[in-house]
Motif scaffolding. Structure first.
Motif, PDB file in Angstrom:
ATOM      1  N   ASN A   1       0.781  -1.145   0.147  1.00 54.81           N
ATOM      2  CA  ASN A   1       0.129  -0.181   0.222  1.00 54.81           C
ATOM      3  C   ASN A   1       0.859   1.278   0.133  1.00 54.81           C
ATOM      4  O   ASN A   1       0.367   2.284  -0.047  1.00 54.81           O
ATOM      5  CB  ASN A   1      -1.122   0.000   1.257  1.00 54.81           C
ATOM      6  CG  ASN A   1      -1.905  -1.074   1.203  1.00 54.81           C
ATOM      7  OD1 ASN A   1      -2.302  -1.570   0.393  1.00 54.81           O
ATOM      8  ND2 ASN A   1      -2.019  -1.410   2.372  1.00 54.81           N
TER       9      ASN A   1
ATOM     10  N   THR B   1      -1.274  -4.858  -7.315  1.00 52.57           N
ATOM     11  CA  THR B   1      -0.758  -3.653  -6.409  1.00 52.57           C
ATOM     12  C   THR B   1       0.587  -3.139  -7.135  1.00 52.57           C
ATOM     13  O   THR B   1       0.899  -3.903  -8.226  1.00 52.57           O
ATOM     14  CB  THR B   1      -0.622  -4.164  -4.896  1.00 52.57           C
ATOM     15  OG1 THR B   1       0.466  -4.901  -5.025  1.00 52.57           O
ATOM     16  CG2 THR B   1      -1.640  -4.746  -4.298  1.00 52.57           C
TER      17      THR B   1
ATOM     18  N   GLY C   1      -3.319  -0.062  -3.685  1.00 50.05           N
ATOM     19  CA  GLY C   1      -3.634  -1.612  -2.924  1.00 50.05           C
ATOM     20  C   GLY C   1      -5.202  -1.802  -2.945  1.00 50.05           C
ATOM     21  O   GLY C   1      -5.975  -1.114  -3.407  1.00 50.05           O
TER      22      GLY C   1
ATOM     23  N   ARG D   1      -7.005   2.666  -1.108  1.00 45.37           N
ATOM     24  CA  ARG D   1      -7.143   1.235  -1.591  1.00 45.37           C
ATOM     25  C   ARG D   1      -8.434   1.232  -2.203  1.00 45.37           C
ATOM     26  O   ARG D   1      -9.456   1.453  -1.706  1.00 45.37           O
ATOM     27  CB  ARG D   1      -6.990   0.403  -0.218  1.00 45.37           C
ATOM     28  CG  ARG D   1      -5.456   0.261   0.230  1.00 45.37           C
ATOM     29  CD  ARG D   1      -5.253  -0.735   1.227  1.00 45.37           C
ATOM     30  NE  ARG D   1      -5.755  -0.379   2.605  1.00 45.37           N
ATOM     31  CZ  ARG D   1      -5.708  -1.099   3.654  1.00 45.37           C
ATOM     32  NH1 ARG D   1      -5.290  -2.394   3.423  1.00 45.37           N
ATOM     33  NH2 ARG D   1      -6.075  -0.141   4.897  1.00 45.37           N
TER      34      ARG D   1
END
Length: 333
Positions: A87, A301, A281, A255
């Motif tokens: 992330n 990702t 992410g 995300r």
């Protein structure tokens, strides 16, 4: 200023566990039963060698030293930070308890645990100065964070602007068993930084370039409403010949959640193959949604995007190489 510690949970895999369980932890299950408050570094080194005969001296010293720090040097009230490579975010908090041996969590990589009060605001890696990024690039599991990086992290986690940019990097004093050991990991983070600096249009072109390097021909959607697809990749370039890969590219800090995955899947034909790229992410619910999808779906990702680019870089066209210029170099295996 209070001490701040970086605690890397299995290379970032335990980031969500740390946040959800309000803790920070390290593994080294073979040392955990011996890791009691007051244990000496030499005793931990001997325990490591007994548990893992044949281990190199430098590796035993490095591992035992990090366990020693987590047990003896980390104090209740110290600041703590952990990082999610997937992330590209940092979680900042404060230690709220002593080190405890948790044998029931050993298989999860959390044999030694400390309670933590995490702040709600995550810190995006791109918000940090280059000097702070570099100082946080150590591959050690437990290390002191430089004062400059600590200031930036605490300011950003509190929702404040960075007060001043550091000018000199501050390194960690811990002994590393092999000075080249972390080169690959540090270089990988730098490559992700480089990729993440692209704008959305360039990111879309990069993904299309990677797919072409993998042997597909691509159709890239123009800017605007795309009805859930940014790129179509197929052997013939038209989507007539299978596999027809429908690609969605989301280049943002947040995300992607389960609703975005469901929306993407809702427009897919049963014979389609889906590729969803989210540089910010995915949530756990999104990953679950992807696993149970009826359509074959792959989630990338920034980690997967960077690794795939590196794996196929030599086959990419000049335009793709221009977006992310990289050089090869060799180190001893």
């Amino acid at each position: 200023m209070a001490t701040m510690w970086m605690i890397r949970g299995d290379g970032g895999r335990l980031y969500d566990d740390f946040r959800e369980r309000n803790l920070a932890a390290i593994g080294w299950a073979q040392l955990a039963p011996s890791a009691k408050l007051g244990v000496s570094r030499s005793a931990l080194i001997l325990a490591y060698k007994d548990a893992q005969p044949g281990i190199k001296d430098a590796s035993a010293v490095s591992g035992a030293s990090q366990v020693f720090r987590f047990v003896n040097e980390v104090k209740e009230g110290d600041a703590v930070v952990t990082y999610s490579p997937a992330n590209r975010t940092y979680l900042v908090g404060q230690f709220a308890g002593p080190c405890l041996y948790r044998p029931e969590l050993a298989d999860e990589g959390m044999a030694l645990v400390r309670a933590v009060k995490w702040l709600a605001q995550e810190v995006d890696r791109d918000q940090l100065s280059s000097v702070s990024k570099n100082s946080l690039g150590s591959t050690l599991t437990v290390f002191n964070v430089s004062e400059a990086a600590q200031k930036e992290l605490l300011d950003l986690a509190a929702g404040n602007k960075i007060r001043a940019r550091p000018v000199d990097p501050v390194g960690d004093s811990e002994v590393i068993d092999d000075p080249l050991k972390g080169v690959q990991d540090i270089a990988f983070e730098r490559i992700k930084d480089q990729i993440n600096s692209l704008d959305w249009s360039e990111m879309q072109d990069l993904v299309a370039g990677i797919l072409r390097a993998m042997g597909y021909k691509t159709l890239v959607s123009p800017a605007g409403a795309d009805r859930g697809k940014d790129i179509i990749a197929s052997p013939d370039g038209f989507g007539f010949e299978p596999p027809r890969i429908v690609v969605e590219v989301k280049h943002r800090n947040a995300r992607m959640g389960s609703s975005e995955i469901r929306s993407f899947l809702g427009g897919r034909h049963k014979d389609d193959r889906g590729l969803y790229v989210s540089t910010g992410g995915f949530t756990k619910d999104a990953l679950y949604e992807g696993d149970r999808a009826n359509v074959h779906l792959t989630l990338w990702t920034l980690d997967e995007l960077a690794r795939t680019l590196m794996a196929h870089y030599q086959m990419t066209d000049p335009e793709t190489k221009r977006l992310v210029p990289l050089s090869y170099f060799y180190v001893p295996a």
